[in-house]
Design an enzyme around this catalytic site. Structure first.
Site, PDB file in Angstrom:
ATOM      1  CD  GLU A 254      -2.429  -1.405   2.994  1.00 20.05           C
ATOM      2  OE1 GLU A 254      -3.424  -2.268   2.982  1.00 20.05           O
ATOM      3  OE2 GLU A 254      -2.088  -0.622   3.797  1.00 20.05           O
ATOM      4  CB  CYS A 332      -1.264  35.249  13.152  1.00 21.34           C
ATOM      5  SG  CYS A 332      -1.157  36.597  11.844  1.00 21.34           S
ATOM      6  CE1 TYR A 361      -0.433  10.348   4.008  1.00 22.67           C
ATOM      7  CE2 TYR A 361       1.849  10.251   3.182  1.00 22.67           C
ATOM      8  CZ  TYR A 361       0.590   9.641   3.554  1.00 22.67           C
ATOM      9  OH  TYR A 361       0.624   8.212   3.636  1.00 22.67           O
TER      10      TYR A 361
HETATM   11  N1  LLP Z   1      -1.242   1.842   4.571  1.00 27.24           N
HETATM   12  C1  LLP Z   1      -1.712   2.090   5.715  1.00 27.24           C
HETATM   13  C2  LLP Z   1      -2.468   1.277   6.593  1.00 27.24           C
HETATM   14  C3  LLP Z   1      -1.463   3.489   6.126  1.00 27.24           C
HETATM   15  O1  LLP Z   1      -1.860   3.848   7.348  1.00 27.24           O
HETATM   16  C4  LLP Z   1      -0.369   4.463   5.554  1.00 27.24           C
HETATM   17  C5  LLP Z   1      -0.198   5.644   5.901  1.00 27.24           C
HETATM   18  C6  LLP Z   1      -0.051   4.086   4.397  1.00 27.24           C
HETATM   19  C7  LLP Z   1      -0.207   2.545   3.754  1.00 27.24           C
HETATM   20  C8  LLP Z   1       0.732   4.703   3.322  1.00 27.24           C
HETATM   21  O2  LLP Z   1       2.211   5.108   3.963  1.00 27.24           O
HETATM   22  P1  LLP Z   1       3.086   5.806   2.994  1.00 27.24           P
HETATM   23  O3  LLP Z   1       3.576   4.888   1.951  1.00 27.24           O
HETATM   24  O4  LLP Z   1       2.524   6.697   2.334  1.00 27.24           O
HETATM   25  O5  LLP Z   1       4.168   6.054   4.159  1.00 27.24           O
HETATM   26  N2  LLP Z   1       0.866  12.680   7.166  1.00 27.24           N
HETATM   27  C9  LLP Z   1       2.012  11.664   7.369  1.00 27.24           C
HETATM   28  C10 LLP Z   1       2.073  10.298   6.837  1.00 27.24           C
HETATM   29  C11 LLP Z   1       1.091   9.389   7.658  1.00 27.24           C
HETATM   30  C12 LLP Z   1       0.827   7.983   7.055  1.00 27.24           C
HETATM   31  C13 LLP Z   1      -0.477   7.583   7.604  1.00 27.24           C
HETATM   32  N3  LLP Z   1      -0.477   6.219   7.065  1.00 27.24           N
HETATM   33  C14 LLP Z   1       3.173  12.573   6.547  1.00 27.24           C
HETATM   34  O6  LLP Z   1       2.730  13.699   6.057  1.00 27.24           O
HETATM   35  O7  LLP Z   1       4.201  12.257   6.489  1.00 27.24           O
END
Ligand code: LLP
Length: 412
Positions: A254, A332, A361
């Site tokens: 994923e 601000c 994100y």
């Molecule tokens: N699968 C599940 C169950 C997840 O919870 C997530 C991300 C992913 C896949 C994908 O993860 P990635 O490959 O994108 O790292 N907002 C944070 C990242 C939070 C990720 C949450 N879950 C940021 O801006 O770095």
């Protein structure tokens, strides 16, 4: 200063002229490169893009055409994925909540997989009038209880996080699911921004006894979490190959960030330059557009597109001023910042900056803080042509959903 990747500075400057700033630019050619890299490293995996990383319809449609599935945790993410043409046969519905509305759409769409994060979720599905959805198989999410060595907010594989079940509880639930013929296997997403594949070694070591105990578990979902740059995907490929093949398992991944982060640039214009012992560049984008620096202390590369009004060459070496420089947002509070101690040349009001690695994100975590409206989105297609993918949010979007109490009190 290191040079930037596509698109060119001239193209970015032209886009800012046409569409204004702040502006999100997603280069779909870079998405394709990222997708090819993931597929080359782990060719056998079914990819379900984590929609939370970038839910823009243009990006989702692009991934759908390329045969990528979706990992969706809300009805909004699932609806957007289906609308974009993502094949339900490659959709994993997950997340710790899964409310009635999400279950209803998942059932109607006949999604391929549901990842169960708790026993109570399994009960909720089974207690509905139609019972567990025919044709859908379940992963049981395991909390591996290890330290994924990443920012605390993203360390979801830690024992004290809300996600998944302990290995023992997961095995017990998986046995129950298997007895009704609905088990796919186990799911672990250990965290995000992971750089070290030994985390996944740890995950697989935790999972081994579960697969040994339950031969009905024929699939493995290892989640996403691959840092960009930084995660050696080819090592994950070797690791999963050695693990999945002898067991004859189907592998799902994923990835979110790994597919889209490099493709995204946030274009922002410098409104004011405040000189002093610390130089502050007040930009028109900030934490309401890209919250990652404020929330995680994330460092995004920031490059000038113009210097004193002149478009810089793509490989032009620019001399940075020897003054600590912050790129601050328009709102601000001190957290409203895109970059701290950034090395930048002498910029003037009106100059353009490109914030890189911003395709994941970004807008999805944006807010209306201080009544900031969402920026527009542009995609660059395979031929290098730019298209508006989302118009700049009009001001009246801020109050469009409000109910005017005064008008309600006064009958017309
Ligand atoms: N699968 C599940 C169950 C997840 O919870 C997530 C991300 C992913 C896949 C994908 O993860 P990635 O490959 O994108 O790292 N907002 C944070 C990242 C939070 C990720 C949450 N879950 C940021 O801006 O770095």
């Amino acid at each position: 200063m290191p040079s930037r990747s596509a698109p060119t500075t001239a193209h970015l400057a032209a886009l800012a002229e046409t569409y204004g700033t702040p502006l999100w630019v997603y280069d779909l050619r870079v998405v394709d490169t990222a997708l090819a890299t993931v597929r080359a490293a782990i060719p056998d995996a079914t990819l379900a893009f984590a929609v939370k990383a970038n839910a823009s319809g243009a990006v989702l449609r692009h991934l759908a055409i390329r045969g990528v599935g979706a990992e969706a945790i809300t009805i909004g993410e699932l609806a957007r994925s289906l609308r974009a043409g993502i094949d339900p046969a490659r959709v994993v519905v997950g997340g710790p909540a899964q409310d009635e509305a999400l279950r209803a759409l998942a059932r109607e769409a006949r999604v391929a997989r549901v990842s169960l994060d708790s026993r109570s979720q399994w009960r909720d599905w089974c207690d509905e009038p139609d019972g567990w959805p025919q044709g859908t198989l379940a992963f049981v999410r395991v909390n591996p209880g290890l330290d994924p060595r990443t920012h605390e907010h993203m360390a979801v594989g830690k024992a004290d996080s809300k996600f998944g079940l302990t290995p023992d509880e997961a095995l017990a639930l998986a046995r129950e699911v298997a007895s009704s013929g609905a088990l796919a296997g186990f799911h672990v997403h250990a965290g995000s921004q992971l750089t070290d594949p030994s985390v996944h070694e740890g995950v697989l070591a935790t999972l081994a006894p579960l697969y040994d105990a339950l031969p009905q578990a024929r699939e493995l979902d290892l989640g996403g979490g691959f840092a960009l740059p930084g995660y050696p995907l080819e090592r994950l490929g070797a690791l999963t190959d050695a693990w999945v093949r002898p067991r004859g398992l189907r592998l799902w991944l994923e990835p979110g960030r790994a597919l889209v982060a490099a493709a995204g640039t946030l274009l922002t214009r410098v409104l004011h330059v405040k000189e002093g012992p610390r130089r502050h560049l007040i930009a028109d984008a900030g934490m309401a557009d890209l919250v990652r620096p404020a929330l995680y202390g994330a460092e995004h590369p920031i490059h000038p597109v113009t210097v004193a009004g002149r478009v810089v060459g793509d490989d032009e070496a620019l001399e940075a001023l020897d003054v600590p420089t912050d790129v601050d947002g328009p709102l601000c509070e001190n957290a409203d910042r895109l970059g701290r101690d950034v090395r930048l040349p002498a910029l003037a009001s009106g100059d353009l900056l490109a914030v890189g690695l911003a395709g994941a994100y970004g807008l999805g975590m944006g807010s209306h803080y201080a009544s900031h409206t969402h920026a527009a989105e542009v995609v660059i297609d395979a031929h290098g042509a730019a298209h508006l993918a989302r118009r700049r949010q009009p001001l009246d979007a801020l109050w469009a959903d409000e109910v005017d109490a005064e008008a309600e009190r006064t009958p017309a």
